[in-house]
Enzyme design. Structure first.
Site, PDB file in Angstrom:
ATOM      1  N   ARG A 290       0.795  -1.225   0.000  1.00 31.89           N
ATOM      2  CA  ARG A 290       0.000   0.000   0.000  1.00 31.89           C
ATOM      3  C   ARG A 290       0.833   1.283   0.000  1.00 31.89           C
ATOM      4  NH1 ARG A 290      -5.504  -1.262   3.265  1.00 31.89           N
ATOM      5  NH2 ARG A 290      -6.401  -0.051   1.578  1.00 31.89           N
TER       6      ARG A 290
ATOM      7  N   ASP B  35     -12.534  -5.981  -2.454  1.00 30.20           N
ATOM      8  CA  ASP B  35     -13.014  -6.241  -1.090  1.00 30.20           C
ATOM      9  C   ASP B  35     -13.984  -7.424  -1.025  1.00 30.20           C
ATOM     10  OD1 ASP B  35     -11.471  -4.225  -0.101  1.00 30.20           O
ATOM     11  OD2 ASP B  35     -13.090  -2.765   0.123  1.00 30.20           O
TER      12      ASP B  35
HETATM   13  C1  UD1 Z   1      -9.672   1.837  -0.732  1.00 31.24           C
HETATM   14  C2  UD1 Z   1     -10.609   1.155   0.228  1.00 31.24           C
HETATM   15  C3  UD1 Z   1     -10.362  -0.344   0.224  1.00 31.24           C
HETATM   16  C4  UD1 Z   1     -10.435  -0.907  -1.185  1.00 31.24           C
HETATM   17  C5  UD1 Z   1      -9.535  -0.111  -2.121  1.00 31.24           C
HETATM   18  C6  UD1 Z   1      -9.663  -0.528  -3.576  1.00 31.24           C
HETATM   19  C7  UD1 Z   1     -10.996   2.849   1.916  1.00 31.24           C
HETATM   20  C8  UD1 Z   1     -10.803   3.288   3.307  1.00 31.24           C
HETATM   21  N1  UD1 Z   1     -10.401   1.692   1.557  1.00 31.24           N
HETATM   22  O1  UD1 Z   1      -8.345   1.656  -0.261  1.00 31.24           O
HETATM   23  O2  UD1 Z   1     -11.361  -0.971   1.034  1.00 31.24           O
HETATM   24  O3  UD1 Z   1     -10.040  -2.245  -1.185  1.00 31.24           O
HETATM   25  O4  UD1 Z   1      -9.832   1.291  -2.042  1.00 31.24           O
HETATM   26  O5  UD1 Z   1     -10.975  -0.395  -3.988  1.00 31.24           O
HETATM   27  O6  UD1 Z   1     -11.677   3.472   1.138  1.00 31.24           O
HETATM   28  N2  UD1 Z   1      -1.604   2.539  -5.065  1.00 31.24           N
HETATM   29  C9  UD1 Z   1      -0.358   2.963  -5.447  1.00 31.24           C
HETATM   30  N3  UD1 Z   1       0.065   4.174  -4.977  1.00 31.24           N
HETATM   31  C10 UD1 Z   1      -0.706   4.971  -4.174  1.00 31.24           C
HETATM   32  C11 UD1 Z   1      -1.974   4.511  -3.788  1.00 31.24           C
HETATM   33  C12 UD1 Z   1      -2.404   3.271  -4.266  1.00 31.24           C
HETATM   34  O7  UD1 Z   1       0.346   2.287  -6.162  1.00 31.24           O
HETATM   35  O8  UD1 Z   1      -0.260   6.057  -3.793  1.00 31.24           O
HETATM   36  C13 UD1 Z   1      -2.099   1.216  -5.538  1.00 31.24           C
HETATM   37  C14 UD1 Z   1      -2.340   0.248  -4.371  1.00 31.24           C
HETATM   38  O9  UD1 Z   1      -1.170  -0.436  -4.001  1.00 31.24           O
HETATM   39  C15 UD1 Z   1      -3.386  -0.668  -4.951  1.00 31.24           C
HETATM   40  C16 UD1 Z   1      -4.203   0.253  -5.860  1.00 31.24           C
HETATM   41  O10 UD1 Z   1      -3.379   1.387  -6.102  1.00 31.24           O
HETATM   42  O11 UD1 Z   1      -2.762  -1.639  -5.759  1.00 31.24           O
HETATM   43  C17 UD1 Z   1      -5.513   0.690  -5.283  1.00 31.24           C
HETATM   44  O12 UD1 Z   1      -5.311   1.312  -4.020  1.00 31.24           O
HETATM   45  P1  UD1 Z   1      -6.269   2.468  -3.511  1.00 31.24           P
HETATM   46  O13 UD1 Z   1      -7.363   2.675  -4.499  1.00 31.24           O
HETATM   47  O14 UD1 Z   1      -5.431   3.639  -3.134  1.00 31.24           O
HETATM   48  O15 UD1 Z   1      -6.886   1.825  -2.198  1.00 31.24           O
HETATM   49  P2  UD1 Z   1      -7.152   2.552  -0.828  1.00 31.24           P
HETATM   50  O16 UD1 Z   1      -7.621   3.938  -1.042  1.00 31.24           O
HETATM   51  O17 UD1 Z   1      -5.989   2.330   0.073  1.00 31.24           O
END
Ligand code: UD1
Length: 420
Positions: A121, A304
């Site tokens: 993450r 999820d």
């Molecule tokens: C949110 C949800 C979580 C859900 C996820 C994907 C909340 C509190 N949590 O998590 O339940 O499973 O969306 O629908 O809303 N990534 C990067 N760089 C970043 C951020 C993300 O590479 O800076 C990648 C992550 O590793 C992952 C993907 O993007 O592979 C999606 O992550 P993200 O959409 O950011 O999930 P969350 O917001 O953490």
């Protein structure tokens, strides 16, 4: 350690209402730090992720009253801009305070969030988005950010991250100028955050192309807002009903948000009827396997619900394959399902599940929030007594999974539940 005891083998039957949405309320609580006036959030789910978020807000100076599912937040006394390591360690979504603190205080200091149970993450997209708005970052032992030169502008996300989109929105509504966030995440929780901010006076909307358009710097005022139901909780109970060949009605659900799941359930042979008064699911035939499915950003199949679906695949006729494309560590449920006799083979980010006629009851350990819910679904299918430990994870996202499943006729009870 809290545990859930399940006596499986009972078909779920009945009607249920769904709690308010976790993934929508967390950014909305952060958004309460912006602007002026009292924010009253109704139908706020009673989950530990909310308790931990409110604790962070108290540390930052918010005055908070929480009665049942109503939370009143007065952020007029916020003077702090640093979140300590102990508070941030309790909840990963504390990273959402980055955008909210920059918007409110023009400064933010946070510990690096690090990985969690479901993957590494990273937060590079959060930082890149805020940098594109003019925020300056100093990434040393802590994340220190300065937003004194921040103004509206173009934000382009390399990955449609939900959290990064939310952080960019939270920051952009507070600064003058126009912002367009392209390649923004399309999850419904983002649109709920936009709706909440509009109700406070912000100008923020999604364009037909899916970008988020913001005219920043408008005064944000007081609000009374009612949270919408949680699509992942609704999906979990639909899957539990399908797994137990049940018949349930969900009365308060905007079914469009679950289109991807409903399509899969229908392909498995489950009848799902959607209407103005909710969703009716009837599963009275053996379930069919799904040859190939992958998780994807909205409107694709939600990551999820990947583990809960895998628990249903365990008894579906034939071989199902599910590939996890969002988080790299979401197959820890497999080992637990295997304790119940499930036949699962993993190959990188894909899992092949060979349906078997019956799962055996077992002693299980929840590996993460949705994996924990998946184990409850598995235990509901197994004739006999199963115990799932480490269910603190489940309480992060489900108000009371035992109460809800009991309302549908299941024999489930929780030991050692923390009273909030
Ligand atoms: C949110 C949800 C979580 C859900 C996820 C994907 C909340 C509190 N949590 O998590 O339940 O499973 O969306 O629908 O809303 N990534 C990067 N760089 C970043 C951020 C993300 O590479 O800076 C990648 C992550 O590793 C992952 C993907 O993007 O592979 C999606 O992550 P993200 O959409 O950011 O999930 P969350 O917001 O953490």
């Amino acid at each position: 350690m809290s545990a859930i005891e399940v006596t499986g083998g009972i078909s779920l039957q009945g009607e249920i209402e769904i709690q308010g949405s976790k993934n929508a309320v967390l950014p909305i609580l952060a958004a309460c730090m912006l602007g002026e006036g009292l924010c009253v959030i109704e139908n706020c789910p009673r989950i530990t992720d909310v308790t931990d978020t409110l604790e962070i807000m108290r540390h930052l100076g918010c005055r908070i009253r929480r009665e049942e599912r109503t939370v009143c937040i007065d952020a007029s006394g916020v003077r702090a801009f640093e979140i300590g390591g102990a508070e941030a360690a309790r909840i990963r979504s504390s990273v959402l305070f980055l955008g909210a603190l920059l918007g409110r205080m023009k400064r933010a200091v946070l510990p690096h969030p690090g990985g969690c149970a479901i993957g590494a993450r990273p937060i590079d997209q959060h930082i890149a988005a805020l940098r594109q708005l003019g925020a300056r970052f100093y990434l040393e032992e802590k994340i220190t950010a300065d937003a004194r030169d921040m103004q509206g502008g173009r934000v382009c996300l390399a990955v449609p991250s939900v959290g990064a989109t939310e952080n960019a929105i939270l920051a952009a509504v507070t600064v003058p100028g126009e912002t367009v966030i392209s390649h923004a995440a399309r999850e419904p929780e983002i649109d709920e955050l936009c709706e909440f901010l509009r109700r406070r006076g912000a100008s923020v909307a999604r364009t037909d192309e899916g970008d988020i358009h913001i005219r920043g710097g408008k005064r944000l005022g007081p609000v009374r807002y009612r949270m919408k139901p949680d699509r992942i909780v609704a999906g979990t109970y639909l899957l539990a009903a399908a797994a137990t060949r049940g018949k349930i009605h969900i009365s308060n659900f905007p079914y469009r948000e679950l289109d991807a799941l409903i399509a899969v359930l229908r392909d498995m042979g489950v009848s799902v009827e959607c209407g103005k008064d909710g969703i009716q699911l009837t599963a009275n035939r053996p379930l069919r396997a799904i040859p190939y499915l992958e998780t994807a950003p909205y409107p694709g199949f939600p990551t999820d619900l990947q583990s809960p679906l895998m628990a249903v695949f365990c008894r579906a006729r034939g071989e199902s394959r599910i590939c996890e494309t969002i988080f790299e560590n979401r197959f820890r449920t497999v080992k637990e399902l295997e304790r119940m006799g499930a036949k699962i083979r993993t190959d990188g980010n894909c899992a092949v599940v060979k349906g078997i006629p019956a799962l055996a009851p077992a002693k299980l350990t929840a590996p993460d929030l949705r994996g924990g819910a998946a184990l409850v679904i598995a235990a509901l299918q197994a004739n006999g007594h199963s115990v799932i430990s480490n269910t603190g994870y489940i309480e992060r996202g489900y108000e009371d999974i035992c109460r809800d499943l009991r309302a549908l006729g299941a024999e489930v009870r929780q030991n050692g539940k923390e009273i909030q």
